[in-house]
Design a protein around this motif. Structure first.
Motif, short mmCIF file in Angstrom:
data_model
loop_
_atom_site.label_atom_id
_atom_site.label_comp_id
_atom_site.label_asym_id
_atom_site.label_seq_id
_atom_site.Cartn_x
_atom_site.Cartn_y
_atom_site.Cartn_z
N SER A 108 42.51 4.32 48.87
CA SER A 108 43.24 3.33 49.67
C SER A 108 43.07 1.90 49.16
O SER A 108 43.80 1.01 49.57
N LYS A 109 42.08 1.67 48.28
CA LYS A 109 41.82 0.32 47.78
C LYS A 109 41.74 0.33 46.26
O LYS A 109 41.26 1.30 45.66
N PHE A 110 42.20 -0.76 45.66
CA PHE A 110 42.15 -0.92 44.20
C PHE A 110 40.77 -1.46 43.84
O PHE A 110 40.47 -2.63 44.11
N MET A 111 39.94 -0.63 43.23
CA MET A 111 38.55 -0.99 42.98
C MET A 111 38.26 -1.24 41.51
O MET A 111 37.11 -1.21 41.10
N SER A 112 39.27 -1.49 40.71
CA SER A 112 39.07 -1.64 39.27
C SER A 112 39.09 -3.10 38.81
O SER A 112 39.20 -3.36 37.60
N LEU A 113 39.02 -4.04 39.74
CA LEU A 113 38.96 -5.44 39.35
C LEU A 113 37.63 -5.73 38.68
O LEU A 113 36.59 -5.20 39.06
N SER A 114 37.66 -6.59 37.66
CA SER A 114 36.47 -6.89 36.88
C SER A 114 36.03 -8.34 37.08
O SER A 114 36.85 -9.25 37.12
N GLY A 115 34.72 -8.51 37.19
CA GLY A 115 34.18 -9.86 37.30
C GLY A 115 34.43 -10.68 36.05
O GLY A 115 34.66 -11.89 36.13
N TRP A 116 34.42 -10.01 34.89
CA TRP A 116 34.66 -10.74 33.63
C TRP A 116 36.06 -11.35 33.60
O TRP A 116 36.26 -12.42 33.02
N ALA A 117 37.02 -10.68 34.22
CA ALA A 117 38.37 -11.24 34.27
C ALA A 117 38.38 -12.56 35.03
O ALA A 117 39.05 -13.52 34.63
N GLY A 118 37.62 -12.62 36.13
CA GLY A 118 37.53 -13.86 36.89
C GLY A 118 36.83 -14.96 36.11
O GLY A 118 37.27 -16.12 36.13
N ILE A 119 35.76 -14.60 35.42
CA ILE A 119 35.02 -15.60 34.63
C ILE A 119 35.90 -16.19 33.54
O ILE A 119 35.96 -17.42 33.36
N LEU A 120 36.60 -15.34 32.81
CA LEU A 120 37.44 -15.82 31.72
C LEU A 120 38.66 -16.57 32.24
O LEU A 120 39.06 -17.59 31.66
N ALA A 121 39.26 -16.10 33.35
CA ALA A 121 40.40 -16.82 33.94
C ALA A 121 39.98 -18.23 34.35
O ALA A 121 40.73 -19.20 34.14
N GLY A 122 38.80 -18.34 34.94
CA GLY A 122 38.29 -19.66 35.32
C GLY A 122 38.07 -20.55 34.12
O GLY A 122 38.35 -21.76 34.15
N THR A 123 37.57 -19.96 33.03
CA THR A 123 37.36 -20.72 31.80
C THR A 123 38.68 -21.21 31.23
O THR A 123 38.80 -22.38 30.81
N TYR A 124 39.70 -20.33 31.20
CA TYR A 124 41.02 -20.74 30.72
C TYR A 124 41.56 -21.91 31.56
O TYR A 124 42.15 -22.86 31.01
N ALA A 125 41.37 -21.82 32.87
CA ALA A 125 41.89 -22.85 33.77
C ALA A 125 41.22 -24.20 33.52
O ALA A 125 41.87 -25.25 33.52
N LEU A 126 39.90 -24.17 33.32
CA LEU A 126 39.19 -25.43 33.06
C LEU A 126 39.64 -26.05 31.74
O LEU A 126 39.83 -27.27 31.66
N ILE A 127 39.83 -25.23 30.72
CA ILE A 127 40.32 -25.74 29.43
C ILE A 127 41.74 -26.29 29.60
O ILE A 127 42.06 -27.36 29.08
N GLY A 128 42.58 -25.57 30.35
CA GLY A 128 43.95 -26.03 30.58
C GLY A 128 43.99 -27.34 31.33
O GLY A 128 44.79 -28.23 31.00
N ALA A 129 43.14 -27.49 32.35
CA ALA A 129 43.09 -28.74 33.11
C ALA A 129 42.65 -29.90 32.22
O ALA A 129 43.18 -31.01 32.32
N TYR A 130 41.67 -29.64 31.36
CA TYR A 130 41.18 -30.69 30.45
C TYR A 130 42.29 -31.14 29.50
O TYR A 130 42.50 -32.34 29.30
N ILE A 131 43.01 -30.17 28.94
CA ILE A 131 44.11 -30.50 28.02
C ILE A 131 45.20 -31.28 28.75
O ILE A 131 45.76 -32.26 28.22
N ALA A 132 45.53 -30.85 29.97
CA ALA A 132 46.59 -31.52 30.74
C ALA A 132 46.25 -32.99 30.99
O ALA A 132 47.12 -33.86 30.89
N VAL A 133 44.99 -33.26 31.30
CA VAL A 133 44.58 -34.64 31.62
C VAL A 133 44.37 -35.46 30.35
O VAL A 133 44.88 -36.59 30.24
N LYS A 134 43.62 -34.92 29.40
CA LYS A 134 43.21 -35.70 28.24
C LYS A 134 44.26 -35.77 27.13
O LYS A 134 44.38 -36.78 26.44
#
Length: 206
Positions: A22-48
């Motif tokens: 009944s629940k999707f249990m295949s989400l990975s913590g590494w996906a969250g870590i890397l997505a957050g890293t991409y977002a921080l890099i993207g925000a830095y590029i957008a500003v700087k």
């Protein structure tokens, strides 16, 4: 006494099987870590690099011409594609490890419930872009993404619902604090994802 323990064990196994179905249990913590890293890099590029510096609703960049907007859109799409691709890769890998199908009825229900707020958000973001309301881009991406995660939390780990509430709260706050919108966006898409990913990895994957 032994029979009671066997019954308890059987009930636990049945409950686990029902939860997996009944629940999707295949989400990975590494996906969250890397997505957050991409977002921080993207925000830095957008500003700087692209000087994306929201001040008011309609005055969001030092260089808000069509070229600057195209560059920002390309950057946003690149972050989105990398984050989505990473999530799909790790979800598939984890599903294989668990002996499950990554694309099943539960995954389809999860994505369909995420799609409603996400598609609505895309339509609104296009309106904001075409009307020069660039200062609201960061707040509204947080809000609609938060709503999508909150919906998805019904079909997966409860932590996803909590992450959705965090994104939604940061988005609502940033509508009142446009000059801090990029910082709050980086906190939501970047820092919150990394913290969530580390927690999920330590709790469910180790």
């Amino acid at each position: 006494m032994k029979n009671n323990l066997d019954h308890i064990r059987d009930i636990a196994e049945i409950r686990s099987m029902m939860e997996r179905s009944s629940k999707f249990m295949s989400l990975s913590g590494w996906a969250g870590i890397l997505a957050g890293t991409y977002a921080l890099i993207g925000a830095y590029i957008a500003v700087k690099v692209y000087n994306f510096n929201p001040v008011t609703v309609s005055e969001a960049t030092e260089n808000s011409g069509s070229t600057g907007l195209v560059q920002l859109i390309i950057l946003a799409l690149a972050v989105l594609i990398m984050a989505s691709g990473t999530a799909i890769f790790f979800s598939y890998k984890r599903a294989v490890q668990r002996g499950e199908k990554a694309w099943n009825a539960t995954a389809r229900r999860l994505l369909s419930n995420m799609a409603v707020p996400l598609v609505s958000g895309v339509v609104l973001l296009i309106f904001l872009l075409t009307n020069g309301l660039l200062g609201l881009l960061a707040p509204f991406t947080l809000i609609f993404y938060g709503l999508a995660l909150y919906n998805a939390g019904t079909f997966t780990y409860k932590e996803v619902k909590i992450l959705g509430l965090v994104q939604l709260s940061l988005g609502l706050i940033s509508t009142w604090l446009i000059s801090y919108a990029i910082i709050l966006w980086a906190m939501g898409f970047g820092l919150a994802h990394i913290i969530y990913g580390i927690y999920m990895h330590n709790r469910y994957e180790r």
